[in-house]
Write a protein that holds these residues in place. Sequence first.
Motif, PDB file in Angstrom:
ATOM      1  N   LEU A   4       0.840  -1.191   0.000  1.00 13.40           N
ATOM      2  CA  LEU A   4       0.000   0.000   0.000  1.00 13.40           C
ATOM      3  C   LEU A   4       0.875   1.241   0.000  1.00 13.40           C
ATOM      4  O   LEU A   4       1.856   1.323   0.716  1.00 13.40           O
ATOM      5  CB  LEU A   4      -0.915   0.023   1.228  1.00 13.40           C
ATOM      6  N   GLY A   5       0.495   2.204  -0.801  1.00 13.25           N
ATOM      7  CA  GLY A   5       1.207   3.466  -0.841  1.00 13.25           C
ATOM      8  C   GLY A   5       0.708   4.412   0.238  1.00 13.25           C
ATOM      9  O   GLY A   5      -0.240   4.106   0.988  1.00 13.25           O
ATOM     10  N   GLU A   8      -3.126   5.299  -0.093  1.00 13.26           N
ATOM     11  CA  GLU A   8      -4.042   4.241   0.347  1.00 13.26           C
ATOM     12  C   GLU A   8      -4.073   4.146   1.873  1.00 13.26           C
ATOM     13  O   GLU A   8      -5.127   3.942   2.478  1.00 13.26           O
ATOM     14  CB  GLU A   8      -3.634   2.891  -0.244  1.00 13.26           C
ATOM     15  N   MET A   9      -2.907   4.292   2.521  1.00  8.17           N
ATOM     16  CA  MET A   9      -2.863   4.249   3.983  1.00  8.17           C
ATOM     17  C   MET A   9      -3.654   5.418   4.581  1.00  8.17           C
ATOM     18  O   MET A   9      -4.342   5.256   5.593  1.00  8.17           O
ATOM     19  CB  MET A   9      -1.419   4.295   4.470  1.00  8.17           C
ATOM     20  N   ILE A  12      -7.376   4.626   4.319  1.00  6.59           N
ATOM     21  CA  ILE A  12      -7.760   3.643   5.343  1.00  6.59           C
ATOM     22  C   ILE A  12      -7.857   4.315   6.710  1.00  6.59           C
ATOM     23  O   ILE A  12      -8.780   4.038   7.485  1.00  6.59           O
ATOM     24  CB  ILE A  12      -6.758   2.475   5.354  1.00  6.59           C
TER      25      ILE A  12
END
Length: 89
Positions: A4-5, A8-9, A12
Amino acid sequence: MFGLGPFEMMVIGVVAVVLFGANLPEVARQAGGMYREFRGRLNEVQREFRAAEYEATKAFNMDSNTNSSTDEDDDEPSEPSAPKFTPPS
């Protein structure tokens, strides 16, 4: 981490805050406790498998040692029978 880049983190993290809000520390604490319990049980299972493997290896080695003492009358020589190589002078 997990492929995950950073974007994306971040997504989330925002979703976690929206879903859990003020309960996020408690949810994280519970997740950590479940993870700790899972790792403890996994280590216990690994110890049991290693102990079983050790017992099986020990029993196999004992069987091999008893069989090798009775097989000494074989026709195969213990050392190779080919002559040694001597380089030409």
